[in-house]
Design a protein around this motif. Structure first.
Motif, mmCIF file in Angstrom:
data_model
loop_
_atom_site.group_PDB
_atom_site.id
_atom_site.type_symbol
_atom_site.label_atom_id
_atom_site.label_comp_id
_atom_site.label_asym_id
_atom_site.label_seq_id
_atom_site.Cartn_x
_atom_site.Cartn_y
_atom_site.Cartn_z
ATOM 1 N N GLY A 38 0.703 -1.331 0.016
ATOM 2 C CA GLY A 38 0.205 -0.096 0.083
ATOM 3 C C GLY A 38 0.951 1.385 -0.034
ATOM 4 O O GLY A 38 1.178 1.741 1.061
ATOM 5 N N GLY A 39 0.990 1.789 -1.021
ATOM 6 C CA GLY A 39 1.546 3.086 -1.373
ATOM 7 C C GLY A 39 3.018 3.279 -1.101
ATOM 8 O O GLY A 39 3.661 4.398 -1.282
ATOM 9 N N ALA A 40 3.702 2.174 -0.478
ATOM 10 C CA ALA A 40 5.189 2.370 -0.095
ATOM 11 C C ALA A 40 6.043 2.572 -1.430
ATOM 12 O O ALA A 40 5.551 1.766 -2.483
ATOM 13 N N VAL A 41 6.967 3.125 -1.348
ATOM 14 C CA VAL A 41 7.938 3.394 -2.434
ATOM 15 C C VAL A 41 8.611 1.885 -2.675
ATOM 16 O O VAL A 41 9.348 1.850 -1.577
ATOM 17 N N LEU A 42 8.613 1.359 -3.903
ATOM 18 C CA LEU A 42 9.628 0.082 -3.912
ATOM 19 C C LEU A 42 10.496 0.346 -5.151
ATOM 20 O O LEU A 42 11.559 -0.518 -4.954
ATOM 21 N N ASP A 72 13.805 4.511 5.770
ATOM 22 C CA ASP A 72 12.707 5.481 6.005
ATOM 23 C C ASP A 72 11.260 4.831 6.119
ATOM 24 O O ASP A 72 11.179 3.913 5.232
ATOM 25 N N PRO A 73 10.356 5.223 6.981
ATOM 26 C CA PRO A 73 9.076 4.591 6.957
ATOM 27 C C PRO A 73 8.359 4.532 5.809
ATOM 28 O O PRO A 73 7.409 3.881 5.800
ATOM 29 N N PRO A 89 4.390 6.936 9.928
ATOM 30 C CA PRO A 89 4.454 6.309 8.634
ATOM 31 C C PRO A 89 4.737 7.203 7.510
ATOM 32 O O PRO A 89 5.494 7.113 6.516
ATOM 33 N N ASP A 90 4.096 8.496 7.824
ATOM 34 C CA ASP A 90 4.131 9.569 6.524
ATOM 35 C C ASP A 90 5.441 10.473 7.049
ATOM 36 O O ASP A 90 5.594 11.578 6.474
ATOM 37 N N ALA A 91 6.134 9.915 8.046
ATOM 38 C CA ALA A 91 7.414 10.671 8.175
ATOM 39 C C ALA A 91 7.208 11.840 9.380
ATOM 40 O O ALA A 91 8.094 12.722 9.770
ATOM 41 N N SER A 92 5.715 12.066 9.773
ATOM 42 C CA SER A 92 5.467 13.028 10.486
ATOM 43 C C SER A 92 5.933 12.841 12.020
ATOM 44 O O SER A 92 6.008 11.640 12.389
ATOM 45 N N ARG A 93 5.864 13.694 13.134
ATOM 46 C CA ARG A 93 6.607 13.410 14.335
ATOM 47 C C ARG A 93 5.206 13.660 14.968
ATOM 48 O O ARG A 93 4.641 14.716 15.297
#
Ligand code: GLU
Length: 562
Positions: A329-333, A352-353, A516-520
């Motif tokens: 789902g949506g992850a960069v491969l 990176d998540p 997962p969207d790299a926000s904190r």
């Protein structure tokens, strides 16, 4: 309770318990409709109710959900039967011993898609008591990356994949040269020096290029010229002879070895002539006695190409098993996108998540058993599959729920004063509700005058109404007396059916959770979390499973899933 509400609750709880504590509204609606088809006529209303129920239920811990299910008098569904395991491989009885291989290119990190080949090849070898080979395919000197060999080994070890033998193709050039020469001698290949565009035009028309018909002696001379770098630039390609009328022009007389005047990160400038994928794979699969090639279906055309080579050399082509692509789902491969993003600083690294790499999954707290089970349940299906994070999370919860210890975490913590609270120095709570043997954690309490000073999640604080009774989990029920400043008074201690909030008091540690969207997300975690080590997976109650990412200088965790 109305019959329908009860049924909705029952299926939501059952679904949640089956999926490690997290119900899915769509599945619950499906169940309801399947058992009571008449509901179909008021589907919208059904969905609304179910969504509400599911939302509430998902706030409970798994233990609480189980308890509620029992209260309803519903026996928990028996654990779903373990899948039967992998389907049998074809042709097993044709070989004395099954030999499989995983053949990654060390030009990027492993991701969930690669791991399908790795697990299936490994598990099949184990299933039949055979041999499993790890082979690095690094014959493109321009893209092999030195750091990747170890990274890939490390990922495989973490996944629990053990290999019986390991080969690196850049150590095997002499073997490829030997077979190339044999092939040229026997007329199964030729050295083509044509301009590529010209070659393609002829090939697409099903016609031979002028090099194809030259005698073996001439071919060998050209081959030596290739090896001695006598050709200018990139000229000189060994092509394997195929059917020039093959319906797929891409199969016709494919390139097997070529001049590449680029330094290789492992063997430097020692070689100028490098085999291309189809050639080295074919030679190796034969020489290593590979019986079953388990690979992505994008290699179907390559199999057609390779079969011609096997035919020239009178070798037996292994049994090929092709499976579909696996994405998540949506992850960069994509390797190119991953590398570009890392270089530009858009991604923090291979873990990176937002990436679908094994390193990222590991960092998000997904366990190797989870990944293995997902892959094995999918099996070697031919269709492409898009795995959702929810599915991966549901698998992971089954394993992680029992393993992860519990801690209180208050995201966006705000202070709450509780007047008249029992005066205790500390509270002792179990590290895991169903495993008392794991011991306890200590929650020290802080008082300001008569009031207990607690911190609760900001979002909860915002939704509380004056006069509302709620519970500081595992401690006491309180009633909100004022919203600004946030104050409450002691109500009672025994468990009540009221919202249960995470909270911390004295000694809470500032913590940061990377989403997962790299926000904190910032918050406070209870002081007992200070002993956690980097890499440990724990559950921040009602928040989710997280993996400890750093403890110094700040406590940082990576969010895995709910
Ligand atoms: N090195 C190839 C890849 O990673 C292996 C393909 C194959 O199994 O032949 O795609």
């Amino acid at each position: 309770m109305k019959e329908f509400d009860r049924e909705a609750l029952r299926w939501a709880l059952t679904n949640a318990v089956e999926h490690g504590g997290h119900a899915d509204a769509k599945s619950v609606v499906g169940k309801l409709i399947a058992t009571q088809p008449e509901l179909r006529s008021r589907i919208r209303q059904v969905m609304e109710t179910v969504e509400k129920v599911v939302k509430e239920i998902n706030k409970l811990s798994l233990e609480e959900q189980r308890a509620k299910l029992q209260e309803l008098g519903v026996a928990e569904a028996p654990k779903r039967e373990e899948r039967r395991g992998l389907p049998e491989l074809p042709d097993v009885d044709k070989y004395p011993k099954v030999v499989t291989r995983f053949a990654p290119n060390p030009n990027g990190p492993l991701h969930i898609g690669h791991v399908r080949a790795a697990f299936l090849s490994y598990e099949y070898a184990r299933k039949y008591g055979g041999k499993f080979i790890l082979r690095f395919e690094d014959t493109n000197p321009a893209n092999a990356m030195l750091e990747m060999y170890d990274k890939i080994r490390e990922d495989l070890r973490w996944l629990g994949i053990k290999w019986d033998e390991e080969y690196v193709q850049s150590d095997r050039l002499d073997k490829y040269y030997k077979h190339a020469e044999g092939l040229l001698k026997a007329g199964g290949a030729y050295v083509c020096t044509c301009d590529v565009m010209k070659f393609r035009r002829l090939r697409d028309g099903g016609k031979p290029c002028p090099c194809r018909g030259l005698p073996a002696s001439e071919q060998l001379e050209r081959w030596r010229a290739m090896l001695e770098s006598k050709y200018q630039g990139e000229h000189g390609v060994v092509r394997v002879k195929t059917d020039l009328k093959h319906p797929n022009p891409a199969v016709r007389d494919w390139p097997a070895l070529r001049v590449a005047a680029v330094s290789h990160p492992r063997v430097g400038d020692r070689y100028r002539v490098w085999p291309l994928y189809n050639f080295s794979v074919a030679v190796d699969d034969h020489e290593m006695g590979v019986t079953h090639v388990i690979r992505g279906k994008e290699h179907v055309v390559n199999e057609l190409r390779q079969r011609f080579l096997f035919g020239h050399l009178d070798w037996r082509y292994p049994t090929a098993v092709q499976y579909g692509r696996l994405t998540i789902g949506g992850a960069v491969l994509s390797k190119t996108q991953t590398m570009k993003g890392i270089r530009s600083g858009e991604f923090s690294g291979y873990d990176d998540p937002r990436l679908g790499t094994i390193a990222a999954l590991r960092r998000r707290g997904f366990l190797p058993e989870t990944i293995r089970q997902v892959i094995l349940d999918l099996g070697p299906t031919h269709v492409d599959s898009a795995l959702s994070w929810e599915t991966l999370a549901a698998y992971n919860r089954r394993v992680a729920d029992a393993r992860a210890n519990r801690y209180f975490f208050a995201p966006g913590a705000v202070k709450l004063l509780v007047e008249g609270a029992p005066r205790l120095k500390e509270l002792r709570l179990r590290l895991h509700p169903s495993h008392p043997g794991r011991g306890e954690r200590v929650l020290p309490l802080l008082y300001e005058g008569d009031a207990l000073a607690a911190y609760i999640p900001g979002a909860d604080a915002a939704s509380l109404r004056e006069g509302q009774v709620f519970r500081l989990k595992d401690f006491m029920n309180v009633r909100l007396t004022s919203r600004e400043p946030l104050k409450a008074e002691f109500h009672s201690r025994e468990v009540m059916d009221v919202p249960k909030l995470q909270w911390v008091s004295a000694g809470a540690i500032e913590a940061e959770v990377i989403k997962p969207d790299a926000s904190r997300e910032l918050g406070l975690v209870e002081p007992a979390a200070a002993v956690l080590r980097v890499g440990e997976v724990v559950q921040f109650e009602r928040f989710g499973f997280v993996m400890v990412d750093a403890t110094e200088p700040k406590f940082v965790a990576i969010f895995g899933h709910r």
